[in-house]
Design an enzyme around this catalytic site. Structure first.
Site, PDB file in Angstrom:
ATOM      1  N   GLY A 101       0.624  -1.038  -0.084  1.00  0.00           N
ATOM      2  CA  GLY A 101       0.088  -0.098   0.397  1.00  0.00           C
ATOM      3  C   GLY A 101       0.862   1.392  -0.191  1.00  0.00           C
ATOM      4  O   GLY A 101       2.238   1.256   0.367  1.00  0.00           O
ATOM      5  N   CYS A 102       0.599   2.165  -0.191  1.00  0.00           N
ATOM      6  CA  CYS A 102       1.158   3.186  -0.616  1.00  0.00           C
ATOM      7  C   CYS A 102       1.677   3.910   0.345  1.00  0.00           C
ATOM      8  O   CYS A 102       2.926   4.114   0.983  1.00  0.00           O
ATOM      9  CB  CYS A 102      -0.095   4.879  -1.295  1.00  0.00           C
ATOM     10  SG  CYS A 102      -0.980   5.020  -1.082  1.00  0.00           S
ATOM     11  N   TYR A 103       0.355   4.225   2.168  1.00  0.00           N
ATOM     12  CA  TYR A 103       0.603   4.257   2.897  1.00  0.00           C
ATOM     13  C   TYR A 103       1.990   3.556   3.924  1.00  0.00           C
ATOM     14  O   TYR A 103       2.739   4.086   4.424  1.00  0.00           O
ATOM     15  CB  TYR A 103      -0.303   4.412   3.647  1.00  0.00           C
ATOM     16  CG  TYR A 103      -1.322   5.703   4.070  1.00  0.00           C
ATOM     17  CD1 TYR A 103      -0.668   7.158   4.132  1.00  0.00           C
ATOM     18  CD2 TYR A 103      -2.231   5.694   3.407  1.00  0.00           C
ATOM     19  CE1 TYR A 103      -1.431   8.138   3.929  1.00  0.00           C
ATOM     20  CE2 TYR A 103      -3.397   6.879   3.986  1.00  0.00           C
ATOM     21  CZ  TYR A 103      -2.599   8.375   3.495  1.00  0.00           C
ATOM     22  OH  TYR A 103      -3.793   8.956   3.537  1.00  0.00           O
TER      23      TYR A 103
ATOM     24  N   THR B 168       3.883   1.949   1.856  1.00  0.00           N
ATOM     25  CA  THR B 168       5.513   2.126   1.204  1.00  0.00           C
ATOM     26  C   THR B 168       5.970   3.048   2.473  1.00  0.00           C
ATOM     27  O   THR B 168       7.656   3.378   2.637  1.00  0.00           O
ATOM     28  CB  THR B 168       5.133   2.709   0.063  1.00  0.00           C
ATOM     29  OG1 THR B 168       4.449   1.367  -0.252  1.00  0.00           O
ATOM     30  CG2 THR B 168       6.856   2.970  -1.044  1.00  0.00           C
ATOM     31  N   SER B 169       5.622   4.244   2.464  1.00  0.00           N
ATOM     32  CA  SER B 169       6.357   5.132   3.330  1.00  0.00           C
ATOM     33  C   SER B 169       6.751   4.830   4.212  1.00  0.00           C
ATOM     34  O   SER B 169       7.844   5.344   4.838  1.00  0.00           O
ATOM     35  CB  SER B 169       5.438   6.482   3.523  1.00  0.00           C
ATOM     36  OG  SER B 169       4.302   7.043   3.413  1.00  0.00           O
TER      37      SER B 169
END
Length: 343
Positions: free
Chosen positions: A145-147, A149-150
């Site tokens: 997921g994008c969150y 990943t960060s």
């Protein structure tokens, strides 16, 4: 070596970003481009920025249309990917940009997604410890997921180096509206978003929470508990994550910085900025890069890490192509020599 690739969910933001990157990949030929409700439409009507592919007609998302390719990217809602992936040949590299195959714990999947767990695939975040080896030769890949990943890029080095306590991790992330997809929603229209920020999924309710905990726990070798709060920001794309954790007794600021430097100094896409320089989302827009900075707060005994990515690129499509490259033995950076956009 020419690789034939099919892309499903091509009318959405994630699918469109996959196509944008693949269009510039030196080893890829784009085959079937599919959608569901938009089947039969010209791609240029839905993704007008993809000029070289504008005349392509979207096919229906079926196993028959996706079969016969070396690689299939699935940019579909959760639940839809697993059903199609199960019917694709084992020799096809299937890369799922949805959530269906990310979580290792079936109970966590059922709690947050409310359906049967479809199984776990190799996790497509190569910068995590051991993940490059796990991705080499893989024919099934789960895109993070994008969150997560960060968040995982932000804190994994500290947990992997045994410098952080596992029981009081706080992560707050601000994301552009494209992270919510293309479907029309009142809270995403311009009048609601411009000049305003708002949290959602507060109190441990966001579906990316167990994914973040899973990744950090794997790095730490013990259970890590996370309080995660996402925030909608008035921008189209980008994520700014601020993550904090208690440091273990005796840990110094120098040890912290060295752990992050050791983790990322040789990474092509993850950059620990010079001390004192803090990242902004604009610097990574449209690129597969992540930029971060950290500081030690001696008053609270916590490390504070800020990490920025483009949610559609490093957070989804760029990470997916990076993982494909590794799985197929291609140069990891192939097709991903994209710089940020300024101003």
């Amino acid at each position: 070596m020419t690789i034939s690739v099919a892309v499903s969910g091509a009318s959405g933001y994630a699918g469109g970003e996959v196509l944008r990157i693949l269009a510039g990949h030196p080893d890829v030929t784009i085959g079937a481009i599919t959608a569901h409700s938009n089947a039969g439409s010209r791609l240029g009507e839905l993704q007008p920025h993809l000029h070289g592919l504008a005349s392509r007609i979207l096919e229906d998302t079926t196993v028959e249309n996706l079969s016969g390719h070396d690689v299939v990217f699935l940019a579909l809602p959760h639940g839809a990917s697993a059903e199609i992936a199960a019917q694709l040949p084992e020799g096809t590299v299937v890369i799922d940009a949805g959530a269906d195959h990310r979580l290792e714990d079936p109970a966590a999947w059922e709690k947050f997604y409310g359906s049967a767990h479809a199984g776990t695939w190799p996790y497509g975040l190569p910068e995590l410890p051991g993940q490059r080896e796990a991705l080499k030769g893989a024919t099934r890949i789960a895109v993070p997921g994008c969150y997560p990943t960060s968040a995982l890029l932000a804190l994994t080095p500290g947990f992997a180096a045994n410098l952080l306590e596992p029981d009081d991790v706080v992560i707050v992330s601000a994301s552009g509206t494209s992270g919510a997809g293309k479907a029309a929603k009142v809270n995403l229209i311009g009048a609601e978003v411009m000049g305003s920020m708002s949290p959602y999924g507060v109190g441990g309710g966001h579906r990316h929470t167990p994914e973040i905990e899973q990744g950090l726990s794997n790095a730490a070798g013990e259970r890590v508990t996370v309080s995660f709060t996402p925030t909608l920001a008035p921008m189209s794309r980008g994520i700014l994550t601020t993550a904090t954790a208690k440091v273990k007794a005796g840990t110094t600021a120098e040890q912290l910085r060295q752990a992050w430097a050791d983790a990322y100094d040789d990474e092509p896409f993850v950059h620990l900025l010079p001390e004192g320089q803090w990242p902004g989302t604009k610097s990574v827009q449209g690129s597969n890069h992540a930029a971060m900075q950290l500081a030690f707060d001696p008053h609270t005994g916590r490390v504070v890490v800020t990490c920025v990515i483009d949610n559609l690129t490093k957070g989804t499509a760029g990470g997916a192509v990076q993982s494909m490259n590794i799985a197929l033995g291609l140069p990891e950076t192939a097709g991903l020599n994209l710089q940020g956009v300024a101003p």
